[in-house]
Design a protein around this motif. Sequence first.
Motif, PDB file in Angstrom:
ATOM      1  N   ASP A 198       0.826  -1.205   0.000  1.00  0.00           N
ATOM      2  CA  ASP A 198       0.000   0.000   0.000  1.00  0.00           C
ATOM      3  C   ASP A 198       0.866   1.262   0.000  1.00  0.00           C
ATOM      4  O   ASP A 198       0.512   2.266  -0.638  1.00  0.00           O
ATOM      5  CB  ASP A 198      -0.931   0.003   1.215  1.00  0.00           C
ATOM      6  CG  ASP A 198      -1.942   1.137   1.162  1.00  0.00           C
ATOM      7  OD1 ASP A 198      -2.748   1.155   0.211  1.00  0.00           O
ATOM      8  OD2 ASP A 198      -1.907   2.011   2.053  1.00  0.00           O
ATOM      9  N   ARG A 223      -7.062  -7.259  -0.198  1.00  0.00           N
ATOM     10  CA  ARG A 223      -6.594  -5.893  -0.443  1.00  0.00           C
ATOM     11  C   ARG A 223      -5.225  -5.904  -1.100  1.00  0.00           C
ATOM     12  O   ARG A 223      -4.917  -5.046  -1.935  1.00  0.00           O
ATOM     13  CB  ARG A 223      -6.540  -5.108   0.877  1.00  0.00           C
ATOM     14  CG  ARG A 223      -7.895  -4.902   1.548  1.00  0.00           C
ATOM     15  CD  ARG A 223      -7.747  -4.051   2.783  1.00  0.00           C
ATOM     16  NE  ARG A 223      -6.853  -4.670   3.761  1.00  0.00           N
ATOM     17  CZ  ARG A 223      -6.363  -4.060   4.835  1.00  0.00           C
ATOM     18  NH1 ARG A 223      -6.677  -2.786   5.072  1.00  0.00           N
ATOM     19  NH2 ARG A 223      -5.576  -4.701   5.681  1.00  0.00           N
ATOM     20  N   ASP A 226      -5.822  -6.965  -4.785  1.00  0.00           N
ATOM     21  CA  ASP A 226      -6.396  -5.871  -5.574  1.00  0.00           C
ATOM     22  C   ASP A 226      -5.331  -4.853  -5.974  1.00  0.00           C
ATOM     23  O   ASP A 226      -5.317  -4.382  -7.119  1.00  0.00           O
ATOM     24  CB  ASP A 226      -7.492  -5.163  -4.774  1.00  0.00           C
ATOM     25  CG  ASP A 226      -8.746  -6.010  -4.641  1.00  0.00           C
ATOM     26  OD1 ASP A 226      -8.872  -6.994  -5.393  1.00  0.00           O
ATOM     27  OD2 ASP A 226      -9.584  -5.690  -3.769  1.00  0.00           O
ATOM     28  N   ARG A 227      -4.449  -4.527  -5.049  1.00  0.00           N
ATOM     29  CA  ARG A 227      -3.421  -3.533  -5.355  1.00  0.00           C
ATOM     30  C   ARG A 227      -2.388  -4.082  -6.335  1.00  0.00           C
ATOM     31  O   ARG A 227      -1.965  -3.386  -7.263  1.00  0.00           O
ATOM     32  CB  ARG A 227      -2.764  -3.042  -4.065  1.00  0.00           C
ATOM     33  CG  ARG A 227      -3.601  -1.979  -3.362  1.00  0.00           C
ATOM     34  CD  ARG A 227      -3.273  -1.850  -1.888  1.00  0.00           C
ATOM     35  NE  ARG A 227      -4.045  -0.796  -1.256  1.00  0.00           N
ATOM     36  CZ  ARG A 227      -5.352  -0.869  -0.979  1.00  0.00           C
ATOM     37  NH1 ARG A 227      -6.021  -1.958  -1.303  1.00  0.00           N
ATOM     38  NH2 ARG A 227      -5.974   0.148  -0.395  1.00  0.00           N
TER      39      ARG A 227
END
Length: 261
Positions: A198, A223, A226-227
Amino acid sequence: MKQHVMKQNRGQLTENTEPKCRTCRDIGYIFIDETVEDYGYHEYAKICPVCKAGNPNDQRLKAELPQKFFTTCLPDFKFDSYSGDSEEMKKIAGSFFRDFDKWRADALGLYLWSSKRGSGKTMLACALSNSLMIKNGISVRFITVPDYLESLKRSFNRKPEEPDHSRQYQECDLLILDDFGAEKNGAWQDQELFRLIDYRYTRRLPVIVTANSPVDQLDCNTRIVDRLYDMTVMIHLPEEGIRAKKADERKRRFLDSVISK
């Protein structure tokens, strides 16, 4: 392809000095000029393969690439070693090297995957990073995901005055995360990997990831998936063990040389 060494006025040699290493004449590096199909003409440096006396402050040392691939550049990666089709992979890898500034501006990296071990994922990642460090002068850091998590555990016990070495993986120009998916699963592992991914995602810093499965099949927090899906272009390397092929060729050449005596 032509090999030469750096001009002598950059070293310490005089006309009457006999170099210890005849390959690089004590410079520590050899330079190679070549025109490579799809990459164009370029000159790149390699640490002398004989004396290995290159500058210890070289960015490639700081990158902590595996010793096996320390001097591997993109032209060393033989895409024709695969019996399967590797043309698209070759074009994408060539563009990542040649047009890196454009990739970086679009905050895109690479996701190299193959379920076959020894298919060349790590070698290609290192070849690209070495070539980019030489051509673009960028900072690169290489680490396996299990080693990254282990380094975080050690950092928890560091003294307040000691530097936080984990920052280098967050802030470098290009990060190589090798063996994604090989780490132990758990809430803490997912949390720390998400923090790293992130950080780079929100700051538009590219990554090269190697893994044994496509990104949407990673067994980790969604998450993270997805990134990674958003910030990388996937390359599926042919499901072939080129490392074993190269090992067989090397051993065959060695046996031929000793048997023929």
